[in-house]
Design an enzyme around this catalytic site. Structure first.
Site, PDB file in Angstrom:
ATOM      1  N   TRP A  79      -7.756  11.465   2.323  1.00 55.23           N
ATOM      2  CA  TRP A  79      -7.467  11.579   0.890  1.00 55.23           C
ATOM      3  C   TRP A  79      -5.953  11.631   0.585  1.00 55.23           C
ATOM      4  O   TRP A  79      -5.333  12.309   0.066  1.00 55.23           O
ATOM      5  CB  TRP A  79      -7.921  13.176   0.216  1.00 55.23           C
ATOM      6  CG  TRP A  79      -9.424  13.468   0.145  1.00 55.23           C
ATOM      7  CD1 TRP A  79     -10.178  12.634   0.679  1.00 55.23           C
ATOM      8  CD2 TRP A  79      -9.996  14.409  -0.289  1.00 55.23           C
ATOM      9  NE1 TRP A  79     -11.781  13.119   0.306  1.00 55.23           N
ATOM     10  CE2 TRP A  79     -11.421  14.259  -0.341  1.00 55.23           C
ATOM     11  CE3 TRP A  79      -9.451  15.882  -0.866  1.00 55.23           C
ATOM     12  CZ2 TRP A  79     -12.251  15.365  -0.827  1.00 55.23           C
ATOM     13  CZ3 TRP A  79     -10.545  16.854  -1.343  1.00 55.23           C
ATOM     14  CH2 TRP A  79     -11.748  16.451  -1.305  1.00 55.23           C
ATOM     15  N   ALA A  81      -5.605  -2.180   4.805  1.00 52.82           N
ATOM     16  CA  ALA A  81      -7.296  -1.949   4.784  1.00 52.82           C
ATOM     17  C   ALA A  81      -7.863  -2.241   3.646  1.00 52.82           C
ATOM     18  O   ALA A  81      -7.181  -2.506   2.605  1.00 52.82           O
ATOM     19  CB  ALA A  81      -7.256  -0.306   5.100  1.00 52.82           C
ATOM     20  N   GLY A 105       0.792  -1.171   0.000  1.00 52.86           N
ATOM     21  CA  GLY A 105      -0.181   0.036  -0.035  1.00 52.86           C
ATOM     22  C   GLY A 105       0.836   1.232  -0.008  1.00 52.86           C
ATOM     23  O   GLY A 105       1.968   1.346   0.368  1.00 52.86           O
ATOM     24  N   GLN A 106       0.309   2.196  -0.365  1.00 50.26           N
ATOM     25  CA  GLN A 106       1.025   3.518  -0.390  1.00 50.26           C
ATOM     26  C   GLN A 106       1.546   3.997   0.921  1.00 50.26           C
ATOM     27  O   GLN A 106       2.802   4.650   1.120  1.00 50.26           O
ATOM     28  CB  GLN A 106       0.380   4.650  -1.139  1.00 50.26           C
ATOM     29  CG  GLN A 106      -1.350   5.037  -0.591  1.00 50.26           C
ATOM     30  CD  GLN A 106      -2.022   6.199  -1.640  1.00 50.26           C
ATOM     31  OE1 GLN A 106      -1.385   6.585  -2.294  1.00 50.26           O
ATOM     32  NE2 GLN A 106      -3.166   6.180  -1.163  1.00 50.26           N
ATOM     33  N   THR A 121     -10.052   7.095   9.072  1.00 46.43           N
ATOM     34  CA  THR A 121     -10.541   7.838   7.851  1.00 46.43           C
ATOM     35  C   THR A 121     -11.240   9.222   8.356  1.00 46.43           C
ATOM     36  O   THR A 121     -12.034   9.117   9.497  1.00 46.43           O
ATOM     37  CB  THR A 121     -11.094   7.300   6.941  1.00 46.43           C
ATOM     38  OG1 THR A 121     -11.569   7.706   5.802  1.00 46.43           O
ATOM     39  CG2 THR A 121     -12.415   6.186   7.424  1.00 46.43           C
ATOM     40  N   LYS A 180     -14.471   1.285   9.444  1.00 44.39           N
ATOM     41  CA  LYS A 180     -13.172   2.013   9.892  1.00 44.39           C
ATOM     42  C   LYS A 180     -13.797   2.341  11.285  1.00 44.39           C
ATOM     43  O   LYS A 180     -12.692   2.367  12.375  1.00 44.39           O
ATOM     44  CB  LYS A 180     -12.951   3.029   8.940  1.00 44.39           C
ATOM     45  CG  LYS A 180     -12.485   2.704   7.810  1.00 44.39           C
ATOM     46  CD  LYS A 180     -10.915   2.068   7.638  1.00 44.39           C
ATOM     47  CE  LYS A 180      -9.916   2.627   7.986  1.00 44.39           C
ATOM     48  NZ  LYS A 180      -8.759   1.825   7.920  1.00 44.39           N
ATOM     49  N   TYR A 210      -4.525   3.172  11.246  1.00 47.92           N
ATOM     50  CA  TYR A 210      -4.881   4.192  10.584  1.00 47.92           C
ATOM     51  C   TYR A 210      -6.580   4.107  10.324  1.00 47.92           C
ATOM     52  O   TYR A 210      -7.102   3.033   9.999  1.00 47.92           O
ATOM     53  CB  TYR A 210      -4.428   4.444   9.252  1.00 47.92           C
ATOM     54  CG  TYR A 210      -2.964   4.688   9.684  1.00 47.92           C
ATOM     55  CD1 TYR A 210      -2.503   6.185   9.817  1.00 47.92           C
ATOM     56  CD2 TYR A 210      -1.741   3.748   9.918  1.00 47.92           C
ATOM     57  CE1 TYR A 210      -1.312   6.441  10.093  1.00 47.92           C
ATOM     58  CE2 TYR A 210      -0.765   4.083  10.421  1.00 47.92           C
ATOM     59  CZ  TYR A 210      -0.256   5.254  10.322  1.00 47.92           C
ATOM     60  OH  TYR A 210       0.934   5.712  10.832  1.00 47.92           O
ATOM     61  N   TYR A 223     -17.968   1.816   4.171  1.00 45.49           N
ATOM     62  CA  TYR A 223     -16.490   1.749   4.562  1.00 45.49           C
ATOM     63  C   TYR A 223     -16.376   2.595   5.741  1.00 45.49           C
ATOM     64  O   TYR A 223     -15.660   2.067   6.680  1.00 45.49           O
ATOM     65  CB  TYR A 223     -15.767   2.487   3.462  1.00 45.49           C
ATOM     66  CG  TYR A 223     -14.249   3.002   3.413  1.00 45.49           C
ATOM     67  CD1 TYR A 223     -13.282   2.140   3.632  1.00 45.49           C
ATOM     68  CD2 TYR A 223     -14.106   4.481   3.791  1.00 45.49           C
ATOM     69  CE1 TYR A 223     -12.099   2.690   3.655  1.00 45.49           C
ATOM     70  CE2 TYR A 223     -12.902   4.819   4.063  1.00 45.49           C
ATOM     71  CZ  TYR A 223     -11.715   3.814   4.163  1.00 45.49           C
ATOM     72  OH  TYR A 223     -10.460   4.423   4.511  1.00 45.49           O
TER      73      TYR A 223
HETATM   74  N1  NAP Z   1      -6.248   6.268   0.680  1.00 44.14           N
HETATM   75  C1  NAP Z   1      -7.086   7.166   1.144  1.00 44.14           C
HETATM   76  O1  NAP Z   1      -7.379   7.978   0.546  1.00 44.14           O
HETATM   77  C2  NAP Z   1      -7.314   7.055   2.645  1.00 44.14           C
HETATM   78  C3  NAP Z   1      -8.109   7.989   3.213  1.00 44.14           C
HETATM   79  C4  NAP Z   1      -8.378   7.650   4.443  1.00 44.14           C
HETATM   80  C5  NAP Z   1      -8.016   6.854   5.286  1.00 44.14           C
HETATM   81  N2  NAP Z   1      -7.047   5.731   4.699  1.00 44.14           N
HETATM   82  C6  NAP Z   1      -6.440   4.841   5.531  1.00 44.14           C
HETATM   83  O2  NAP Z   1      -5.144   5.104   5.592  1.00 44.14           O
HETATM   84  C7  NAP Z   1      -4.530   3.638   5.513  1.00 44.14           C
HETATM   85  C8  NAP Z   1      -3.532   3.418   4.621  1.00 44.14           C
HETATM   86  O3  NAP Z   1      -4.073   3.753   3.060  1.00 44.14           O
HETATM   87  P1  NAP Z   1      -3.374   3.390   2.062  1.00 44.14           P
HETATM   88  O4  NAP Z   1      -3.865   4.427   1.011  1.00 44.14           O
HETATM   89  O5  NAP Z   1      -1.971   3.261   2.186  1.00 44.14           O
HETATM   90  O6  NAP Z   1      -4.096   1.975   1.634  1.00 44.14           O
HETATM   91  P2  NAP Z   1      -3.803   1.152   0.054  1.00 44.14           P
HETATM   92  O7  NAP Z   1      -2.777   1.823  -0.710  1.00 44.14           O
HETATM   93  O8  NAP Z   1      -4.969   0.902  -0.517  1.00 44.14           O
HETATM   94  O9  NAP Z   1      -3.037  -0.219   0.903  1.00 44.14           O
HETATM   95  C9  NAP Z   1      -3.895  -1.100   1.719  1.00 44.14           C
HETATM   96  C10 NAP Z   1      -3.112  -2.276   1.668  1.00 44.14           C
HETATM   97  O10 NAP Z   1      -3.712  -3.216   2.482  1.00 44.14           O
HETATM   98  C11 NAP Z   1      -3.722  -4.379   1.751  1.00 44.14           C
HETATM   99  N3  NAP Z   1      -4.657  -5.452   2.224  1.00 44.14           N
HETATM  100  C12 NAP Z   1      -5.888  -5.275   2.081  1.00 44.14           C
HETATM  101  N4  NAP Z   1      -6.521  -6.538   2.710  1.00 44.14           N
HETATM  102  C13 NAP Z   1      -5.702  -7.105   3.483  1.00 44.14           C
HETATM  103  C14 NAP Z   1      -5.252  -8.006   4.519  1.00 44.14           C
HETATM  104  N5  NAP Z   1      -6.372  -8.858   4.635  1.00 44.14           N
HETATM  105  N6  NAP Z   1      -4.343  -8.489   5.150  1.00 44.14           N
HETATM  106  C15 NAP Z   1      -3.273  -7.738   4.665  1.00 44.14           C
HETATM  107  N7  NAP Z   1      -3.168  -6.590   3.797  1.00 44.14           N
HETATM  108  C16 NAP Z   1      -4.252  -6.171   3.084  1.00 44.14           C
HETATM  109  C17 NAP Z   1      -3.777  -4.092   0.342  1.00 44.14           C
HETATM  110  O11 NAP Z   1      -3.400  -5.274  -0.606  1.00 44.14           O
HETATM  111  P3  NAP Z   1      -3.865  -5.619  -2.018  1.00 44.14           P
HETATM  112  O12 NAP Z   1      -3.816  -4.065  -2.759  1.00 44.14           O
HETATM  113  O13 NAP Z   1      -3.316  -6.827  -2.504  1.00 44.14           O
HETATM  114  O14 NAP Z   1      -5.452  -5.675  -1.765  1.00 44.14           O
HETATM  115  C18 NAP Z   1      -2.935  -2.956   0.195  1.00 44.14           C
HETATM  116  O15 NAP Z   1      -1.650  -3.282  -0.240  1.00 44.14           O
HETATM  117  C19 NAP Z   1      -5.730   2.646   5.831  1.00 44.14           C
HETATM  118  O16 NAP Z   1      -6.029   2.269   6.885  1.00 44.14           O
HETATM  119  C20 NAP Z   1      -6.728   3.453   5.002  1.00 44.14           C
HETATM  120  O17 NAP Z   1      -7.835   2.919   5.278  1.00 44.14           O
HETATM  121  C21 NAP Z   1      -6.708   5.935   3.289  1.00 44.14           C
END
Ligand code: NAP
Length: 287
Positions: free
Chosen positions: A157, A67, A17-18, A108, A136, A106, A132
């Site tokens: 975001w 996530a 993930g990012q 949201t 969370k 983390y 979602y």
């Molecule tokens: N992105 C946003 O805009 C945003 C906004 C608000 C909050 N957040 C929160 O910030 C945190 C980091 O987000 P991010 O943007 O870095 O997320 P991301 O890029 O979507 O990465 C999430 C990672 O979790 C992996 N994953 C999914 N299901 C899993 C499981 N059962 N066991 C282990 N790994 C699993 C995914 O793998 P696959 O890709 O292979 O499924 C992906 O690599 C999260 O808690 C997210 O909810 C993000």
């Protein structure tokens, strides 16, 4: 960096993930021992696997970057969203409670319903309007019920190296369409994953605990976000502000979910840059 964190052993979930990518990059550079697992190596919904990995590594910190983040798909894949965003957080909290590790987790801005007109603070009551956001929020509750030693950051975001973010999607649309429609009735804080990782590590280093809103400073509509990207990259596309209802998305989004980062900034004595500053930095790095 404090001696404590420098000597710590850290487990990171959701390696691809990012946010996880930023942690692994920074921790490698700092020479801090860490073990990052992608989903295939450590599925956080697999209770036995989570317990056995933690027993084997005995980390001081677990940073949960895993996530289920597909906001629209979560309306249909409800079980999976619940398992990853809520139930697995309970497992991680239980394991950390037993082992003494600190859990960094983390959440949201989508735990909020969007009824406010100024940025949400930590004391505001959540009222999610999509599934979602509900999962969370349940994750937050399970974390608090099962563990004392945690850091819970609400971010919004998020963008960074990856595809699940607005900048990546916007640049792809911009390649294919001259005119782009972007919603003006969704407002939050574009936030750089790198900044989140840096501030999280500062908070870990200083032994902070509890809930914090961790975003860049200021706020913007999706439309203003898009205009800023266009300006920085000197794109020739025309961008039209629209109401998000025209996209017929499965999940509702709060109209205003910007969060106030004063609590974390004050406790760390660190001013988190404005969102437009960090977008410039990010796009410069991307080039
Ligand atoms: N992105 C946003 O805009 C945003 C906004 C608000 C909050 N957040 C929160 O910030 C945190 C980091 O987000 P991010 O943007 O870095 O997320 P991301 O890029 O979507 O990465 C999430 C990672 O979790 C992996 N994953 C999914 N299901 C899993 C499981 N059962 N066991 C282990 N790994 C699993 C995914 O793998 P696959 O890709 O292979 O499924 C992906 O690599 C999260 O808690 C997210 O909810 C993000």
């Amino acid at each position: 960096m404090a001696k404590g964190l420098q000597k710590a052993k850290i487990v990171i979930t959701g390696k691809n993930g990012q946010l996880a990518k930023e942690f692994t990059r920074i921790l490698s550079k700092m020479g801090i021992e860490h073990f990052a697992f992608k989903k295939e190596e450590l599925d956080i919904t697999n209770v036995d696997r989570v317990w056995s990995v933690m027993k084997e590594i005995k980390p001081d910190f677990v940073i949960n970057c895993a996530a289920y983040n597909m906001v629209d798909k979560a309306e249909e894949e409800r079980d999976m969203a619940f398992l990853v965003n809520a139930k697995a957080v309970k497992t991680l909290a239980e394991v950390c409670s037993e082992s003494g590790a600190k859990l960094v987790h983390y959440s949201t801005d989508y735990v909020f319903g969007g009824e406010k007109s100024k940025p949400y603070i930590e004391e505001d009551n959540p009222s999610p309007i999509n599934y979602y956001g509900k999962t969370k929020l349940l994750g937050e509750m399970y974390l608090k019920e099962n563990l004392n030693n945690f850091l819970l950051f609400r971010v919004s975001w998020l963008y960074g190296k990856g595809r699940n973010n607005f900048i990546y999607k916007f640049l792809n649309w911009a390649k294919e369409n001259r005119e782009l429609k972007v919603s003006e009735n969704e407002v939050s804080v574009p936030t750089w994953a790198k900044r989140v990782a840096e501030v999280s590590l500062k908070a870990m280093e200083q032994g902070l605990k509890g809930l914090y809103h961790l975003t860049n400073s200021g706020y913007a509509s999706r439309y203003e976000f898009a205009l800023k990207i266009k300006e920085i990259l000197n794109l020739q596309n025309s961008i039209k502000p629209v109401n998000s209802s025209i996209f017929n998305l499965k999940a509702r989004r709060p109209e205003f979910s910007a969060m106030d980062n004063s609590k974390i900034s004050t406790e760390l004595n660190f001013s988190i840059p404005h969102w437009d500053y960090d977008i410039k930095e990010y796009l410069r790095e991307l080039k």
